[in-house]
Scaffold this motif. Structure first.
Motif, PDB file in Angstrom:
ATOM      1  N   THR A 144       0.903 -22.007  43.619  1.00 26.50           N
ATOM      2  CA  THR A 144       0.228 -20.746  43.380  1.00 26.50           C
ATOM      3  C   THR A 144       0.571 -20.307  42.060  1.00 26.50           C
ATOM      4  N   ARG A 145       1.674 -20.309  41.758  1.00 30.83           N
ATOM      5  CA  ARG A 145       2.489 -20.008  40.434  1.00 30.83           C
ATOM      6  C   ARG A 145       1.881 -20.822  39.335  1.00 30.83           C
ATOM      7  N   GLN A 146       1.902 -22.098  39.544  1.00 32.76           N
ATOM      8  CA  GLN A 146       1.296 -23.040  38.533  1.00 32.76           C
ATOM      9  C   GLN A 146      -0.492 -22.727  38.416  1.00 32.76           C
ATOM     10  N   LEU A 147      -1.003 -22.351  39.289  1.00 28.51           N
ATOM     11  CA  LEU A 147      -2.455 -22.149  39.231  1.00 28.51           C
ATOM     12  C   LEU A 147      -2.605 -20.927  38.564  1.00 28.51           C
ATOM     13  N   GLU A 148      -1.885 -19.974  38.632  1.00 28.60           N
ATOM     14  CA  GLU A 148      -1.991 -18.631  37.944  1.00 28.60           C
ATOM     15  C   GLU A 148      -1.721 -18.889  36.557  1.00 28.60           C
ATOM     16  N   ARG A 149      -0.617 -19.746  36.287  1.00 29.83           N
ATOM     17  CA  ARG A 149      -0.428 -20.106  34.671  1.00 29.83           C
ATOM     18  C   ARG A 149      -1.769 -20.671  34.085  1.00 29.83           C
ATOM     19  N   LEU A 150      -2.094 -21.597  34.731  1.00 33.67           N
ATOM     20  CA  LEU A 150      -3.319 -22.362  34.105  1.00 33.67           C
ATOM     21  C   LEU A 150      -4.454 -21.413  34.079  1.00 33.67           C
TER      22      LEU A 150
END
Length: 157
Positions: A144-150
């Motif tokens: 989820t953290r990676q998706l938010e960054r993207l």
């Protein structure tokens, strides 16, 4: 600025509890404290690490909570690791007692705070996580953290 009567002042939290346990329900309980313990709590000198609650003979007790001795007290200071009685309704004690007798369930304190001038502890009925459950939780959080960054990078809502 004066505080409202319903304000909550958090003294300490057990952040590791959310990592080690699945929280099923939470309940607020009062604590029986000595005078120097209250003064120490107001200064934020408490620790919930490795603490737990138990139901014995129809009463609830908190074990392993550390409240540092009050530095301005004289000879009659409290024992930092003493067992503290919790104040709950009889029906709550019976319900929690029956649930904690089941395999894998335990009572874990999540935070200590003051509400309307009274010291309270938030207890959680929790079930212990296995190592693979913890890894799965960490993996989900990382995704989820990676998706938010993207989303932030490409301005996607």
């Amino acid at each position: 600025m004066a505080r409202k009567s319903g304000d909550i002042k958090v003294v300490c939290q057990n952040r590791k509890a959310h990592h080690d346990f699945d929280i099923l329900e939470t309940i607020e309980a009062g604590m029986v404290l000595e005078g120097t313990e209250v003064k120490s709590l107001r200064e934020g000198r408490a620790n919930l690490k490795d603490s737990y609650a138990k139901i014995k003979k129809g009463e609830a007790f908190l074990y392993g909570m550390h409240i540092s001795p009050y530095p301005h007290a004289s000879y009659n200071n409290h024992d930092p690791e003493r067992v503290r009685k919790l104040l709950l309704h009889k029906r709550e004690i019976l319900r929690l007692g029956s649930r904690t007798r089941e395999k894998g369930y335990s009572l874990v304190p999540l935070k200590v705070y003051f509400r309307k001038g009274k010291a309270k502890v938030e207890l959680a009925l929790a079930k212990g996580k296995k190592a693979y459950d913890k890894r799965e939780t960490i993996k989900r959080k990382e995704e989820t953290r990676q998706l938010e960054r993207l989303r932030k990078k490409y301005h996607i809502r």
